[in-house]
Write an enzyme that holds these catalytic residues in place. Structure first.
Site, PDB file in Angstrom:
ATOM      1  N   THR A 133     -88.478 -16.804  50.007  1.00 47.33           N
ATOM      2  CA  THR A 133     -87.488 -17.876  50.092  1.00 47.33           C
ATOM      3  C   THR A 133     -86.936 -18.028  51.511  1.00 47.33           C
ATOM      4  O   THR A 133     -86.910 -17.052  52.278  1.00 47.33           O
ATOM      5  CB  THR A 133     -86.320 -17.550  49.131  1.00 47.33           C
ATOM      6  OG1 THR A 133     -85.244 -18.443  49.368  1.00 47.33           O
ATOM      7  CG2 THR A 133     -85.791 -16.124  49.330  1.00 47.33           C
ATOM      8  N   ASP A 134     -86.418 -19.216  51.811  1.00 50.71           N
ATOM      9  CA  ASP A 134     -85.769 -19.422  53.108  1.00 50.71           C
ATOM     10  C   ASP A 134     -84.412 -18.710  53.176  1.00 50.71           C
ATOM     11  O   ASP A 134     -83.846 -18.567  54.265  1.00 50.71           O
ATOM     12  CB  ASP A 134     -85.602 -20.923  53.412  1.00 50.71           C
ATOM     13  CG  ASP A 134     -84.782 -21.685  52.378  1.00 50.71           C
ATOM     14  OD1 ASP A 134     -84.345 -21.082  51.374  1.00 50.71           O
ATOM     15  OD2 ASP A 134     -84.576 -22.899  52.567  1.00 50.71           O
ATOM     16  N   GLU A 135     -83.893 -18.273  52.019  1.00 49.18           N
ATOM     17  CA  GLU A 135     -82.559 -17.648  52.022  1.00 49.18           C
ATOM     18  C   GLU A 135     -82.546 -16.322  52.788  1.00 49.18           C
ATOM     19  O   GLU A 135     -81.477 -15.841  53.159  1.00 49.18           O
ATOM     20  CB  GLU A 135     -82.057 -17.439  50.586  1.00 49.18           C
ATOM     21  CG  GLU A 135     -81.932 -18.743  49.835  1.00 49.18           C
ATOM     22  CD  GLU A 135     -80.977 -18.696  48.657  1.00 49.18           C
ATOM     23  OE1 GLU A 135     -80.237 -17.727  48.518  1.00 49.18           O
ATOM     24  OE2 GLU A 135     -81.005 -19.660  47.874  1.00 49.18           O
ATOM     25  N   TYR A 157     -79.105 -11.664  45.998  1.00 48.20           N
ATOM     26  CA  TYR A 157     -80.452 -12.214  45.761  1.00 48.20           C
ATOM     27  C   TYR A 157     -81.267 -12.220  47.050  1.00 48.20           C
ATOM     28  O   TYR A 157     -82.384 -11.692  47.100  1.00 48.20           O
ATOM     29  CB  TYR A 157     -80.361 -13.642  45.190  1.00 48.20           C
ATOM     30  CG  TYR A 157     -81.656 -14.422  45.310  1.00 48.20           C
ATOM     31  CD1 TYR A 157     -82.769 -14.079  44.544  1.00 48.20           C
ATOM     32  CD2 TYR A 157     -81.787 -15.495  46.206  1.00 48.20           C
ATOM     33  CE1 TYR A 157     -83.978 -14.780  44.660  1.00 48.20           C
ATOM     34  CE2 TYR A 157     -82.968 -16.196  46.331  1.00 48.20           C
ATOM     35  CZ  TYR A 157     -84.058 -15.842  45.553  1.00 48.20           C
ATOM     36  OH  TYR A 157     -85.245 -16.526  45.678  1.00 48.20           O
ATOM     37  N   LYS A 161     -84.726 -10.239  48.181  1.00 50.72           N
ATOM     38  CA  LYS A 161     -85.964 -10.909  48.596  1.00 50.72           C
ATOM     39  C   LYS A 161     -86.349 -10.482  50.021  1.00 50.72           C
ATOM     40  O   LYS A 161     -87.524 -10.276  50.321  1.00 50.72           O
ATOM     41  CB  LYS A 161     -85.812 -12.434  48.526  1.00 50.72           C
ATOM     42  CG  LYS A 161     -85.725 -13.014  47.136  1.00 50.72           C
ATOM     43  CD  LYS A 161     -86.980 -12.811  46.283  1.00 50.72           C
ATOM     44  CE  LYS A 161     -88.155 -13.627  46.738  1.00 50.72           C
ATOM     45  NZ  LYS A 161     -89.301 -13.548  45.776  1.00 50.72           N
TER      46      LYS A 161
HETATM   47  P1  NAD Z   1     -87.799 -18.378  37.782  1.00 57.48           P
HETATM   48  O1  NAD Z   1     -86.571 -17.580  37.625  1.00 57.48           O
HETATM   49  O2  NAD Z   1     -87.865 -19.750  37.185  1.00 57.48           O
HETATM   50  O3  NAD Z   1     -89.047 -17.574  37.186  1.00 57.48           O
HETATM   51  C1  NAD Z   1     -89.232 -16.218  37.427  1.00 57.48           C
HETATM   52  C2  NAD Z   1     -90.315 -15.707  36.478  1.00 57.48           C
HETATM   53  O4  NAD Z   1     -90.518 -14.312  36.743  1.00 57.48           O
HETATM   54  C3  NAD Z   1     -89.940 -15.820  34.996  1.00 57.48           C
HETATM   55  O5  NAD Z   1     -91.036 -16.320  34.259  1.00 57.48           O
HETATM   56  C4  NAD Z   1     -89.615 -14.393  34.584  1.00 57.48           C
HETATM   57  O6  NAD Z   1     -89.878 -14.122  33.217  1.00 57.48           O
HETATM   58  C5  NAD Z   1     -90.546 -13.602  35.505  1.00 57.48           C
HETATM   59  N1  NAD Z   1     -90.058 -12.238  35.743  1.00 57.48           N
HETATM   60  C6  NAD Z   1     -88.795 -11.855  36.109  1.00 57.48           C
HETATM   61  N2  NAD Z   1     -88.724 -10.513  36.200  1.00 57.48           N
HETATM   62  C7  NAD Z   1     -89.971 -10.037  35.933  1.00 57.48           C
HETATM   63  C8  NAD Z   1     -90.545  -8.728  35.887  1.00 57.48           C
HETATM   64  N3  NAD Z   1     -89.797  -7.643  36.141  1.00 57.48           N
HETATM   65  N4  NAD Z   1     -91.851  -8.603  35.587  1.00 57.48           N
HETATM   66  C9  NAD Z   1     -92.602  -9.698  35.320  1.00 57.48           C
HETATM   67  N5  NAD Z   1     -92.115 -10.948  35.325  1.00 57.48           N
HETATM   68  C10 NAD Z   1     -90.813 -11.119  35.626  1.00 57.48           C
HETATM   69  O7  NAD Z   1     -88.090 -18.412  39.344  1.00 57.48           O
HETATM   70  P2  NAD Z   1     -88.714 -19.583  40.247  1.00 57.48           P
HETATM   71  O8  NAD Z   1     -87.644 -20.493  40.667  1.00 57.48           O
HETATM   72  O9  NAD Z   1     -89.932 -20.112  39.577  1.00 57.48           O
HETATM   73  O10 NAD Z   1     -89.135 -18.717  41.532  1.00 57.48           O
HETATM   74  C11 NAD Z   1     -90.408 -18.090  41.603  1.00 57.48           C
HETATM   75  C12 NAD Z   1     -90.521 -17.365  42.934  1.00 57.48           C
HETATM   76  O11 NAD Z   1     -90.355 -18.275  44.006  1.00 57.48           O
HETATM   77  C13 NAD Z   1     -89.449 -16.298  43.138  1.00 57.48           C
HETATM   78  O12 NAD Z   1     -90.029 -15.205  43.802  1.00 57.48           O
HETATM   79  C14 NAD Z   1     -88.409 -16.967  44.032  1.00 57.48           C
HETATM   80  O13 NAD Z   1     -87.737 -16.010  44.819  1.00 57.48           O
HETATM   81  C15 NAD Z   1     -89.299 -17.853  44.870  1.00 57.48           C
HETATM   82  N6  NAD Z   1     -88.660 -19.075  45.394  1.00 57.48           N
HETATM   83  C16 NAD Z   1     -87.983 -19.925  44.561  1.00 57.48           C
HETATM   84  C17 NAD Z   1     -87.442 -21.106  45.072  1.00 57.48           C
HETATM   85  C18 NAD Z   1     -86.694 -22.090  44.198  1.00 57.48           C
HETATM   86  O14 NAD Z   1     -86.120 -23.047  44.721  1.00 57.48           O
HETATM   87  N7  NAD Z   1     -86.689 -21.928  42.881  1.00 57.48           N
HETATM   88  C19 NAD Z   1     -87.597 -21.408  46.430  1.00 57.48           C
HETATM   89  C20 NAD Z   1     -88.283 -20.504  47.252  1.00 57.48           C
HETATM   90  C21 NAD Z   1     -88.832 -19.349  46.716  1.00 57.48           C
HETATM   91  O1  DAU Z   2     -83.469 -21.933  49.126  1.00 60.81           O
HETATM   92  C1  DAU Z   2     -84.359 -21.426  48.164  1.00 60.81           C
HETATM   93  C2  DAU Z   2     -83.586 -20.909  46.985  1.00 60.81           C
HETATM   94  O2  DAU Z   2     -83.100 -22.056  46.271  1.00 60.81           O
HETATM   95  C3  DAU Z   2     -84.405 -20.018  46.060  1.00 60.81           C
HETATM   96  O3  DAU Z   2     -84.800 -18.865  46.747  1.00 60.81           O
HETATM   97  C4  DAU Z   2     -83.595 -19.625  44.819  1.00 60.81           C
HETATM   98  O4  DAU Z   2     -84.402 -18.886  43.923  1.00 60.81           O
HETATM   99  C5  DAU Z   2     -83.126 -20.899  44.135  1.00 60.81           C
HETATM  100  O5  DAU Z   2     -82.311 -20.579  43.032  1.00 60.81           O
HETATM  101  C6  DAU Z   2     -82.356 -21.796  45.103  1.00 60.81           C
HETATM  102  O6  DAU Z   2     -81.088 -21.173  45.468  1.00 60.81           O
HETATM  103  P1  DAU Z   2     -79.726 -22.014  45.585  1.00 60.81           P
HETATM  104  O7  DAU Z   2     -78.601 -21.105  45.389  1.00 60.81           O
HETATM  105  O8  DAU Z   2     -79.743 -22.859  46.803  1.00 60.81           O
HETATM  106  O9  DAU Z   2     -79.936 -23.011  44.310  1.00 60.81           O
HETATM  107  P2  DAU Z   2     -78.881 -23.508  43.202  1.00 60.81           P
HETATM  108  O10 DAU Z   2     -79.555 -24.596  42.439  1.00 60.81           O
HETATM  109  O11 DAU Z   2     -78.276 -22.398  42.462  1.00 60.81           O
HETATM  110  O12 DAU Z   2     -77.733 -24.168  44.096  1.00 60.81           O
HETATM  111  C7  DAU Z   2     -78.022 -25.249  44.981  1.00 60.81           C
HETATM  112  C8  DAU Z   2     -76.725 -25.593  45.691  1.00 60.81           C
HETATM  113  O13 DAU Z   2     -75.810 -26.167  44.730  1.00 60.81           O
HETATM  114  C9  DAU Z   2     -76.009 -24.397  46.275  1.00 60.81           C
HETATM  115  O14 DAU Z   2     -75.376 -24.779  47.491  1.00 60.81           O
HETATM  116  C10 DAU Z   2     -74.947 -24.047  45.245  1.00 60.81           C
HETATM  117  C11 DAU Z   2     -74.605 -25.401  44.633  1.00 60.81           C
HETATM  118  N1  DAU Z   2     -74.220 -25.379  43.201  1.00 60.81           N
HETATM  119  C12 DAU Z   2     -75.022 -24.735  42.320  1.00 60.81           C
HETATM  120  C13 DAU Z   2     -74.683 -24.678  40.992  1.00 60.81           C
HETATM  121  C14 DAU Z   2     -75.551 -23.939  39.994  1.00 60.81           C
HETATM  122  C15 DAU Z   2     -73.059 -26.038  42.798  1.00 60.81           C
HETATM  123  O15 DAU Z   2     -72.348 -26.667  43.614  1.00 60.81           O
HETATM  124  N2  DAU Z   2     -72.740 -26.002  41.470  1.00 60.81           N
HETATM  125  C16 DAU Z   2     -73.498 -25.329  40.548  1.00 60.81           C
HETATM  126  O16 DAU Z   2     -73.118 -25.325  39.352  1.00 60.81           O
END
Ligand code: NAD
Ligand code: DAU
Length: 349
Positions: A133-135, A157, A161
């Site tokens: 992730t970019d975080e 988180y 990562k």
């Molecule tokens: P998600 O939470 O939707 O899915 C995570 C999946 O991993 C689920 O299916 C869960 O059951 C599985 N999982 C969790 N713990 C596990 C374990 N111990 N063993 C096996 N499986 C397990 O997550 P996502 O949003 O699809 O993110 C997927 C990946 O991409 C993550 O590594 C996240 O850090 C990364 N990522 C997400 C975003 C985003 O915006 N969602 C952006 C950048 C990177």
């Molecule tokens: O940047 C990549 C990341 O993006 C991934 O690595 C994470 O897995 C993914 O969850 C996401 O993280 P964020 O924290 O940015 O996503 P989220 O949707 O939780 O929140 C997006 C923005 O909105 C953040 O600034 C927090 C804000 N927010 C979120 C929620 C859930 C609110 O203002 N209200 C809310 O209820």
């Protein structure tokens, strides 16, 4: 890589993982794809119901922390590459309790690395592709995150990562494990668990519930449609250079408040409500602890070296996302009627 036969994809039942699995099983019928997923609250096999019977796809329920299971999979299935997506992914949950983030994101990743290192005997024709992730770069005041931006994770988180990224690099450096890392910005699209901003607001607008905006809604995220992330993963997996890092982003920065207003406008039209009716649901709530102000990615490396760029505009992607959630009401209802309710009440009330 010499020849790809069997890819272990972890976390394939989650949001991004399910889009990656669908792309790979359909586009590469000669690969065997094994999806290893623990099916936590965020994992959902309904995300894959359209491809579950394809002959090149296998699902295994299991935990990446379970060393014996991973060893067995590697030896019985002759796995030659890994695309590692399994993770605890929600920042707010990591603030409430980081324990599972440490277990899955750090210990689970290190466990996979250790088994891969042993099974692959230092051979170079394998690939461990770690999705991150970019975080990990922290909060931006100006400019964009590049691949050489120093790590500065701010939440439990992102600390977990960042740690997993460091372990991947340490295994490459110490043992020569062939690995690639990509760091992506915020994804949105179908199948995203409704704890994240966009699907949470879609669900709440639909049900005329308050739209909780943390702080003043001025935090900025760089949004990318999930299928564009999946296509970037495909390109990096096949064309990326081993031991490299690639940043993936949408060049699409938005303040949270503006994203939510666009969603309100789209949904007022689709649900035939009055103009600006849903905006009245916007409610400013207590800010997220340690809330990063801004993320934004410079993806010129993947664009210039591998020819990838995003193909879905935010306007089109948001419309498609809203359409998907409105059409897939049973998917959403199943989630929000269960454990989610408890989580939601403790997070927002
Ligand atoms: P998600 O939470 O939707 O899915 C995570 C999946 O991993 C689920 O299916 C869960 O059951 C599985 N999982 C969790 N713990 C596990 C374990 N111990 N063993 C096996 N499986 C397990 O997550 P996502 O949003 O699809 O993110 C997927 C990946 O991409 C993550 O590594 C996240 O850090 C990364 N990522 C997400 C975003 C985003 O915006 N969602 C952006 C950048 C990177
Ligand atoms: O940047 C990549 C990341 O993006 C991934 O690595 C994470 O897995 C993914 O969850 C996401 O993280 P964020 O924290 O940015 O996503 P989220 O949707 O939780 O929140 C997006 C923005 O909105 C953040 O600034 C927090 C804000 N927010 C979120 C929620 C859930 C609110 O203002 N209200 C809310 O209820």
């Amino acid at each position: 890589m010499k020849s790809i036969k069997t890819i272990l994809i972890t976390g394939g039942a989650g949001f991004i993982g399910s889009h990656v699995i669908r792309l790979f099983v359909n586009k590469y019928p000669n690969y065997r794809i094994i999806n290893l997923d623990k099916l936590t609250y965020a994992g959902n096999l309904e995300n894959l119901s359209d491809i579950e019977d394809l002959p090149n796809y296998t699902f295994v329920k299991g935990d990446i922390v379970d060393t014996e299971l991973i060893q067995r999979l590697f030896s019985e299935e002759d796995i030659d590459s890994v695309i590692h997506l399994a993770a605890e992914s929600h920042v707010d949950r990591s603030i409430t309790d980081p324990t599972d983030f440490i277990k899955t994101n750090i210990i689970g990743t290190t466990n996979l690395l250790t088994v891969a290192k042993t099974a692959w005997h230092g051979e170079s024709d394998h690939l461990f592709y770690h999705i991150s992730t970019d975080e990990v770069y922290g909060s931006l005041s100006e400019g964009l995150f590049t691949e050489s931006t120093p790590y500065d994770p701010q939440s439990p988180y992102s600390a977990s990562k960042a740690s997993s990224d460091h372990f991947v690099r340490a295994f490459s450096n110490t043992y020569g494990l062939p690995a690639i890392i990509s760091n992506c910005s915020n994804n949105y699209g179908p199948n995203q668990f409704p704890e994240k901003l966009i699907p949470l607001c879609i669900n709440n607008i639909k049900n005329r519930r308050p739209l909780p905006i943390y702080g003043k809604g001025e935090n900025i995220r760089d949004w990318l449609y999930v299928e564009d992330h999946a296509s970037a993963i495909d390109v990096i997996f096949h064309k990326g250079s081993t031991f490299e890092t690639y940043n993936i982003g949408g060049l699409n920065e938005w303040k949270n408040i503006d994203v939510v207003k666009v969603l309100c406008r789209i949904m007022d039209t689709k649900l035939e409500r009055n103009i600006k009716e849903s905006e009245k649901l916007i409610t400013f709530v207590r800010d997220r602890a340690g809330h990063d102000l801004r993320y934004a990615i410079d993806s010129s490396k993947i664009t210039n070296e591998l020819g990838w760029s995003p193909s879905v505009t935010f306007e089109v992607g948001l419309e498609q996302t809203v359409d998907w959630y409105l059409k897939n009401d049973p998917w959403l209802s199943n989630i929000v009627s269960g454990e989610y309710k408890k989580y939601y009440d403790s997070q927002y009330d």
